[in-house]
Design a protein around this motif. Structure first.
Motif: not given
Length: 386
Positions: A87-101
């Motif tokens: 998960x990119x800590x600098x990302x300004x969206x939650x796409x990585x987070x949603x994929x992880x979930x």
């Protein structure tokens, strides 16, 4: 009664360190349905006899610690395949987070490092908190137990800390009512307090523990912490064989530092759990030793107990890998791989207590890789006898 209790068995109160025998819900949805019903059996993805597990390396020392877990698993022949998601800590969206979930929901089990959230956008919430809320991981459990030959303030400590994981000050409900005035809402619900208290007493009963202590600040926060305390008191009536006490959080911290042996099982709201976990881990050797487990009715996530990122020592080969390796052993027990779980725990215990291979945080001179290679040496030896 939730069947999940049978999946989290911990060592009985004792002296020296032993091998442990363990086991999108946004705010509105969470509190409309605060007690999601458990499915028949946790979803645990398995293909050809091997479990699929989500791995979230996180930031700081997380990626290197995860590489050590993979290396130990490889040499131990552990039947687990990792789906690694960064998960990119600098990302300004939650796409990585949603994929992880989505991955955790598919696999049912996850091992993670601490995930940084560097974005200043107020719409980008803490990824760690979001994972716990989305998956309704309502309880965090750490078993703080002394190692024999680790320098520490106290010896023979064996305390279980049970922390509410999805509400309290971590409800993430903040706003600036007028310029320069920020309000933050602390949320305590009877439903979530009840299932947390039930979990604490069930865990105590199933593991031969004799006392549960509720930590609170009900003398000041009479409604919120008052509700939590009253719920714990009511739950204690169902367990007459287990002694129940309660203690104010500031006195608790003093008592932990002066005499941690008075505690057995501790249960508390979210923020107090963060404080107490770090205090008591410091008493037995620091953040690099103790693992943590996050459970809900459907999913389980394993991580180091104090949730530290360790950015200042990333890449220096000085981080203590024991907490993450212990978390991986907890995960294996949860998955039912008891032989491999015991193998890794035994290797860790021998490395620390017999071989005295200690990193700098334990006043030793070993590098991270020295500890890992020593653990692997014992893993190979044990695996060869199986």
């Amino acid at each position: 009664m939730l069947a999940i209790f049978s999946k989290c068995t911990l060592p009985k109160k004792g002296g020296s360190h032993t091998i442990r025998q363990l086991s999108s819900v946004n705010f509105d949805i969470q509190h409309k349905h605060p007690q999601a019903r458990r499915q028949v059996g946790l979803p645990r993805a398995r293909y050809g006899g091997r479990n699929a597990v989500t791995m979230l390396p996180g930031g700081g020392i997380g990626p290197e610690l995860m590489s050590y877990v993979k290396e130990v698993f490889l040499h131990g022949g552990v039947p687990v395949d990792f789906e690694t998601i960064q998960i990119d800590p600098q990302s300004d969206n939650n796409d990585d987070l949603q994929y992880a979930i989505m991955s955790i929901r598919r696999n049912g089990v996850c091992i993670k490092g601490n995930i940084e959230t560097r974005s200043l956008d107020t719409a980008i919430i803490s990824r760690n908190v979001a994972i716990r809320n989305e998956l309704d991981l309502f309880v965090n459990v750490i078993n703080v137990q002394s190692y024999n030959n680790i320098p520490s303030r106290h010896k023979n400590v064996n305390v279980i800390v049970i922390r509410q994981n999805t509400e309290g000050e971590y409800a993430m409900l903040e706003h600036e009512s007028v310029e320069g005035v920020v309000e933050s809402m602390k949320v305590i619900t009877e439903e979530n307090s009840t299932r947390l208290a039930r979990y604490a007493f069930e865990l105590a009963k199933n593991n031969g523990r004799s006392k549960v202590t509720a930590i609170h600040k009900a003398n000041i926060m009479k409604l919120s912490d008052g509700l939590f305390l009253e719920t714990c008191k009511n739950m204690s009536l169902n367990y007459p064989d287990i002694k129940f006490e309660h203690m104010i959080i500031d006195n608790c911290c003093m008592q932990l530092v002066s005499n941690p042996h008075q505690f057995d099982v501790m249960v508390m709201p979210n923020l107090y759990g963060s404080i107490v976990s770090n205090v008591i881990c410091g008493l037995v050797g620091g953040a690099g030793l103790i693992s943590g487990r996050n459970y809900g009715d459907h999913y389980a996530v394993f991580e180091p107990g104090t949730r530290n990122t360790g950015s200042s020592i990333a890449g220096t080969n000085t981080a203590n890998p024991v907490a993450m390796l212990s978390a991986s052993a907890d995960m294996l027990e949860h998955l039912g791989h008891k032989v491999h779980c015991d193998m890794i725990r035994t290797a860790i215990s021998k490395t620390l207590n017999e071989d005295m291979v200690h990193t700098a945080d334990l006043n030793g001179t070993a590098k991270s890789t020295d500890v890992v290679h020593n653990v692997i040496k014992h893993v190979k030896s044990i695996a060869g006898r199986i």
